[in-house]
Design an enzyme around this catalytic site. Structure first.
Site, PDB file in Angstrom:
ATOM      1  N   CYS A   1       7.536  -9.360 -10.505  1.00  0.00           N
ATOM      2  CA  CYS A   1       7.970 -10.201  -9.395  1.00  0.00           C
ATOM      3  C   CYS A   1       8.049  -9.373  -8.112  1.00  0.00           C
ATOM      4  CB  CYS A   1       9.335 -10.802  -9.717  1.00  0.00           C
ATOM      5  SG  CYS A   1       9.916 -11.867  -8.382  1.00  0.00           S
TER       6      CYS A   1
ATOM      7  N   PRO B   1     -15.276  18.649 -10.803  1.00  0.00           N
ATOM      8  CA  PRO B   1     -16.568  19.141 -10.301  1.00  0.00           C
ATOM      9  C   PRO B   1     -16.471  19.642  -8.857  1.00  0.00           C
ATOM     10  CG  PRO B   1     -16.805  16.959 -11.308  1.00  0.00           C
ATOM     11  CD  PRO B   1     -15.332  17.243 -11.217  1.00  0.00           C
TER      12      PRO B   1
ATOM     13  N   CYS C   1       7.212 -16.353 -10.186  1.00  0.00           N
ATOM     14  CA  CYS C   1       8.254 -15.803 -11.056  1.00  0.00           C
ATOM     15  C   CYS C   1       9.039 -16.939 -11.710  1.00  0.00           C
ATOM     16  CB  CYS C   1       9.185 -14.924 -10.233  1.00  0.00           C
ATOM     17  SG  CYS C   1      10.559 -14.261 -11.173  1.00  0.00           S
TER      18      CYS C   1
ATOM     19  N   HIS D   1       1.920   5.972 -10.615  1.00  0.00           N
ATOM     20  CA  HIS D   1       1.520   4.922  -9.665  1.00  0.00           C
ATOM     21  C   HIS D   1       1.542   3.530 -10.299  1.00  0.00           C
ATOM     22  CE1 HIS D   1      -0.652   8.108  -6.972  1.00  0.00           C
ATOM     23  NE2 HIS D   1       0.654   8.078  -6.787  1.00  0.00           N
TER      24      HIS D   1
ATOM     25  N   GLN E   1      -1.808   9.616 -12.458  1.00  0.00           N
ATOM     26  CA  GLN E   1      -1.778   8.741 -11.281  1.00  0.00           C
ATOM     27  C   GLN E   1      -2.552   7.461 -11.579  1.00  0.00           C
ATOM     28  OE1 GLN E   1      -2.611  11.364  -7.554  1.00  0.00           O
ATOM     29  NE2 GLN E   1      -3.207  12.564  -9.323  1.00  0.00           N
TER      30      GLN E   1
HETATM   31  P1  OAD Z   1      -9.606  10.336  -6.025  1.00  0.00           P
HETATM   32  O1  OAD Z   1     -10.643   9.279  -6.018  1.00  0.00           O
HETATM   33  O2  OAD Z   1      -8.961  10.726  -4.751  1.00  0.00           O
HETATM   34  O3  OAD Z   1     -10.204  11.654  -6.639  1.00  0.00           O
HETATM   35  C1  OAD Z   1     -10.973  11.687  -7.812  1.00  0.00           C
HETATM   36  C2  OAD Z   1     -11.237  13.138  -8.151  1.00  0.00           C
HETATM   37  O4  OAD Z   1     -11.899  13.172  -9.406  1.00  0.00           O
HETATM   38  C3  OAD Z   1     -12.136  13.869  -7.144  1.00  0.00           C
HETATM   39  O5  OAD Z   1     -11.550  15.126  -6.851  1.00  0.00           O
HETATM   40  C4  OAD Z   1     -13.458  14.045  -7.906  1.00  0.00           C
HETATM   41  O6  OAD Z   1     -14.121  15.251  -7.556  1.00  0.00           O
HETATM   42  C5  OAD Z   1     -12.967  14.100  -9.339  1.00  0.00           C
HETATM   43  N1  OAD Z   1     -13.940  13.673 -10.368  1.00  0.00           N
HETATM   44  C6  OAD Z   1     -14.932  12.768 -10.284  1.00  0.00           C
HETATM   45  N2  OAD Z   1     -15.557  12.618 -11.473  1.00  0.00           N
HETATM   46  C7  OAD Z   1     -14.944  13.464 -12.326  1.00  0.00           C
HETATM   47  C8  OAD Z   1     -15.111  13.778 -13.710  1.00  0.00           C
HETATM   48  N3  OAD Z   1     -16.037  13.180 -14.450  1.00  0.00           N
HETATM   49  N4  OAD Z   1     -14.284  14.689 -14.258  1.00  0.00           N
HETATM   50  C9  OAD Z   1     -13.325  15.310 -13.513  1.00  0.00           C
HETATM   51  N5  OAD Z   1     -13.114  15.043 -12.215  1.00  0.00           N
HETATM   52  C10 OAD Z   1     -13.903  14.143 -11.629  1.00  0.00           C
HETATM   53  O7  OAD Z   1      -8.525   9.887  -7.122  1.00  0.00           O
HETATM   54  P2  OAD Z   1      -7.014  10.351  -7.284  1.00  0.00           P
HETATM   55  O8  OAD Z   1      -6.844  11.780  -6.899  1.00  0.00           O
HETATM   56  O9  OAD Z   1      -6.585   9.940  -8.631  1.00  0.00           O
HETATM   57  O10 OAD Z   1      -3.211   5.638  -5.562  1.00  0.00           O
HETATM   58  O11 OAD Z   1      -6.308   9.442  -6.207  1.00  0.00           O
HETATM   59  C11 OAD Z   1      -4.926   9.466  -6.114  1.00  0.00           C
HETATM   60  C12 OAD Z   1      -4.414   8.107  -5.767  1.00  0.00           C
HETATM   61  O12 OAD Z   1      -5.047   7.611  -4.590  1.00  0.00           O
HETATM   62  C13 OAD Z   1      -4.679   7.021  -6.792  1.00  0.00           C
HETATM   63  O13 OAD Z   1      -3.754   7.016  -7.838  1.00  0.00           O
HETATM   64  C14 OAD Z   1      -4.576   5.794  -5.959  1.00  0.00           C
HETATM   65  C15 OAD Z   1      -5.387   6.211  -4.781  1.00  0.00           C
HETATM   66  O14 OAD Z   1      -5.185   5.509  -3.618  1.00  0.00           O
HETATM   67  C16 OAD Z   1      -2.540   4.501  -5.768  1.00  0.00           C
HETATM   68  O15 OAD Z   1      -3.069   3.548  -6.321  1.00  0.00           O
HETATM   69  C17 OAD Z   1      -1.150   4.522  -5.271  1.00  0.00           C
END
Ligand code: OAD
Length: 242
Positions: A122, A211, A142, A114, A89
């Site tokens: 564009c 974690p 563009c 994503h 993502q």
């Molecule tokens: P989040 O910020 O929602 O979640 C991050 C996750 O990583 C949490 O569950 C933390 O506990 C975990 N975490 C933090 N540090 C860590 C480490 N060192 N090792 C392992 N895990 C760790 O991020 P995403 O789930 O990626 O969307 O969010 C999904 C989407 O929401 C993103 O791609 C973005 C955002 O809005 C778009 O840009 C469309």
């Protein structure tokens, strides 16, 4: 090479140890900033300069960052599994830059669901170009149709791009996986949960590396409650029987 069918799903947490903020975690972007003002088509229409400033700031941070041991372990797993797909993502390029034994993950073994923060595309037509090394300034226009160029990421309220979905669907249609790794994501989007559960089928292993608990915790065969950079090298060793 092991006869192993592996799906890896990553989120912002895998890049946290490289110094890239997550979205919802401690110090995450959405704790202090309003996504509606920065990551929607409406925000871009209202204030494109503000949106560009924010994405350029993030691009700079990512350019300065290095892949960590978690990204490198995933590259290694991709090289040694017979049928591998990474669905990330993340819009950063740290998976792409993570080198193991002098090799990179091959582009056909990963999709950025994503989008790609370094793509400038564009807002009206298909014209796009990469800006991995340096940024344009202001609000680029563009060269094909004159509309505003925007970052090549998926915003809230937008559909996912069809091409990466097709790659995931093709992979899933070939049958269940031996192992599904879900790393560093809150798994708050339905399609992420759906892909992970479909991929394990009846008897695949779902391993969560995070974690904290997530929406997939209840389905996990194993939950590794450690940071990805710490946990993944050992876990990949174990999976590869090394
Ligand atoms: P989040 O910020 O929602 O979640 C991050 C996750 O990583 C949490 O569950 C933390 O506990 C975990 N975490 C933090 N540090 C860590 C480490 N060192 N090792 C392992 N895990 C760790 O991020 P995403 O789930 O990626 O969307 O969010 C999904 C989407 O929401 C993103 O791609 C973005 C955002 O809005 C778009 O840009 C469309």
């Amino acid at each position: 090479m092991l006869n192993l069918r592996v799906l890896v799903i990553t989120g912002a947490g895998i890049s946290a140890e490289s110094g890239i903020p997550t979205f919802r975690g401690k110090g995450g972007y959405w704790r202090n900033l309003d996504p509606a003002k920065l990551a929607t088509p409406e925000a871009f229409a209202r204030d494109p300069q503000l949106v560009w400033d924010w994405y350029r700031e993030r691009r700079t941070k990512i350019r300065e960052a290095e892949p960590n041991d978690g990204h490198i372990a995933i590259t290694r797993l991709s090289k040694q599994s017979s049928d591998f797909l990474l669905v990330t993502q993340n819009v950063d390029d740290l998976h792409r830059r993570a080198e193991h034994d002098g090799t990179l993950i091959s582009p056909d073994q990963m999709v950025q669901i994503h989008g790609d923060i370094f793509l400038t595309r564009c807002s009206r037509c298909d014209h796009a170009y990469g800006e991995a090394d340096a940024d344009s300034t202001g609000i680029p226009r563009c060269s094909a149709c004159g509309a505003m160029m925007r970052p090549g990421v998926v915003w809230f309220g937008e559909s996912l791009n069809l091409q990466p979905i097709q790659v995931v669907e093709n992979y899933l249609s070939k049958g269940p996986c031996d192992v599904v790794l879900v790393i560093g994501t809150t798994a708050m989007f339905g399609y992420i949960v759906d892909w992970a559960l479909r991929a394990i089928g009846d008897d695949g292993r779902l391993i969560e590396i995070n974690p904290d608990t997530t929406s997939l915790t209840g389905f996990a065969t194993q939950s590794v409650r450690k940071p990805a950079g710490e946990a993944l090298p050992d876990l990949v060793n174990e999976l590869l029987g090394a």
